[in-house]
Design a protein around this motif. Structure first.
Motif, mmCIF file in Angstrom:
data_model
loop_
_atom_site.group_PDB
_atom_site.id
_atom_site.type_symbol
_atom_site.label_atom_id
_atom_site.label_comp_id
_atom_site.label_asym_id
_atom_site.label_seq_id
_atom_site.Cartn_x
_atom_site.Cartn_y
_atom_site.Cartn_z
ATOM 1 N N ASP A 214 0.825 -1.211 0.000
ATOM 2 C CA ASP A 214 0.000 0.000 0.000
ATOM 3 C C ASP A 214 0.863 1.267 0.000
ATOM 4 O OD1 ASP A 214 -2.264 1.557 -0.068
ATOM 5 O OD2 ASP A 214 -2.759 1.290 2.054
ATOM 6 N N GLU B 172 -6.912 3.090 -11.362
ATOM 7 C CA GLU B 172 -8.163 3.643 -10.843
ATOM 8 C C GLU B 172 -9.390 2.821 -11.242
ATOM 9 O OE1 GLU B 172 -8.154 7.779 -11.845
ATOM 10 O OE2 GLU B 172 -6.575 8.223 -10.384
ATOM 11 N N LYS C 59 -7.645 0.100 -6.876
ATOM 12 C CA LYS C 59 -8.312 1.402 -6.777
ATOM 13 C C LYS C 59 -8.442 1.909 -5.342
ATOM 14 C CE LYS C 59 -13.048 -0.473 -6.949
ATOM 15 N NZ LYS C 59 -14.304 -0.464 -7.756
ATOM 16 N N ASN C 60 -8.246 1.019 -4.368
ATOM 17 C CA ASN C 60 -8.334 1.442 -2.974
ATOM 18 C C ASN C 60 -6.978 1.699 -2.327
ATOM 19 O OD1 ASN C 60 -11.206 1.400 -2.756
ATOM 20 N ND2 ASN C 60 -11.132 -0.845 -2.621
ATOM 21 N N GLN D 103 -3.956 3.746 -1.082
ATOM 22 C CA GLN D 103 -4.004 5.124 -0.612
ATOM 23 C C GLN D 103 -3.407 6.096 -1.629
ATOM 24 O OE1 GLN D 103 -1.537 6.124 2.809
ATOM 25 N NE2 GLN D 103 -0.421 4.193 2.632
ATOM 26 N N GLN E 4 -6.225 6.570 -4.110
ATOM 27 C CA GLN E 4 -7.320 7.310 -3.505
ATOM 28 C C GLN E 4 -7.008 8.807 -3.399
ATOM 29 O OE1 GLN E 4 -10.561 6.199 -1.862
ATOM 30 N NE2 GLN E 4 -10.151 4.831 -3.584
ATOM 31 N N HIS E 5 -5.759 9.130 -3.095
ATOM 32 C CA HIS E 5 -5.354 10.527 -2.931
ATOM 33 C C HIS E 5 -4.684 11.102 -4.186
ATOM 34 C CE1 HIS E 5 -6.282 10.768 1.384
ATOM 35 N NE2 HIS E 5 -5.846 9.514 1.453
ATOM 36 N N HIS E 6 -4.700 10.303 -5.245
ATOM 37 C CA HIS E 6 -4.127 10.735 -6.525
ATOM 38 C C HIS E 6 -2.673 11.205 -6.353
ATOM 39 C CE1 HIS E 6 -5.253 11.315 -10.709
ATOM 40 N NE2 HIS E 6 -4.480 12.369 -10.736
#
Length: 333
Positions: free
Chosen positions: A264, A286, A292-293, A295, A298-300
């Protein structure tokens, strides 16, 4: 770093006086008045003995890293053929290539065959990878030598344990700059470029704060990522990031999505190449259920680097500077 390259690096740095300006504009030296190369010059290059009777005049470059090295040292007019370019030249080297069709119109999109190479009557093939100068590539090194064609492989790409940098350092990169300067008898230019890059590198902030990072170079089914001993690791370490594949003793490696999901990473470096774009990588991350989950997704938190800047060469310091600058723009909330 090998002892030979270390010695050349020290010699080049001691005579350098270049100024860092954040770019890789071609180095010049009026009349190259500094140390001169004594020929014949014999080098041990990845375990192959190479003897230069004079500075090479007609050069075929394979890979962006070698073409850009020639341009950065003001040697573009010696390039009679280029191939396997990984992307466009940086703006700082565009002017140096203007008018040279051997560079602006490469002879092959990948590794050229020996017949095409020999047709250009080179006296040197300068290769980014050892495999570029094989029987399946531009020609085996012993065969080319018998035909009067020298070969030089970027030392960072040596595969034998005794020659492979482990890990690659910026001193190894500077060592290649210095050694190419010695081969072409432009040691002042090489020293100036090394001094410029060392000064720029010293200004790169280590603001990564130990954040974890995935360096995604290519591949979708199983991604090919920067591992623990090559240019990607060197660049990530320079800005204070922790590579999730740092424990793999290779330059690049395949890494399963399962391991990536488990790690992650805080941020993902997307290497942009024409055959595997950063945009395509981002779209995959994405839309894929397994990623897609993350971090970083999620925060691009993405940083995009051009492929040609991520192999050992004159653009690595710029890549580190760009990575450091882009990290500051990310959402760390």
């Amino acid at each position: 770093m090998t002892a030979g390259l270390a010695a050349v690096t020290l010699a080049a740095c001691s005579s350098g006086s270049g100024e860092a300006d954040g770019s890789q504009a071609p180095a010049t030296a009026s009349a190259d008045a500094g140390p001169r190369t004594t020929y014949p010059l014999t080098l041990d290059n990845c375990g192959t003995k190479v003897a230069f009777q004079a500075a090479p005049d007609r050069v075929v470059t394979i890979k962006s890293s070698t073409t850009e090295m020639m341009l950065a040292l003001g040697l573009g007019d010696h390039v009679v053929g280029s191939a396997f370019l990984d992307g466009p030249l940086p703006d700082s080297l565009q002017a140096a290539a203007d008018g040279n069709k051997a560079i602006t119109s490469p002879m092959a999109a990948q590794v050229p065959g020996s017949e095409a190479v020999l047709a250009l009557q080179p006296d040197l093939v300068y290769a980014g990878w050892e495999s570029n100068v094989s029987a399946q590539g531009a020609g085996a090194r012993p065969t080319l030598a018998k035909l009067g064609v020298n070969t030089y492989v970027s030392p960072s790409a040596c595969q034998e344990k005794a020659y492979q940098p482990d890990p690659l350092t910026f001193d190894d990169v500077f060592g290649e700059i210095a050694q190419v300067g010695q081969i072409f008898d432009v040691q002042d230019r090489a020293a100036s470029l090394v001094a410029q890059q060392k000064k720029q590198l010293a200004t790169v902030p280590k603001d990564g704060d130990g954040h974890t990072v995935l360096w995604w170079s290519s591949g979708n089914g199983t991604p090919y990522v920067g591992a623990g001993i090559g240019a990607p690791e060197m660049i990530m370490k320079a800005v204070g990031l922790k590579n999730v594949a740092a424990d793999v003793p290779m330059t690049w490696t395949s890494l399963s999505w399962e391991k990536i999901v488990a790690a992650d990473p805080d941020v993902i470096v997307l290497v942009d190449a024409s055959w595997n774009t950063a945009q395509a990588k981002e779209k995959f991350l994405e839309s894929n259920g397994a990623t897609k989950n993350l971090q970083a997704v999620q925060h691009h938190r993405y940083v995009v680097l051009p492929f040609a800047s991520t192999e050992a060469g004159v653009r690595n310091v710029d890549a580190a500077a760009q990575l450091a600058a882009d990290l500051k723009q990310l959402d760390w909330s």
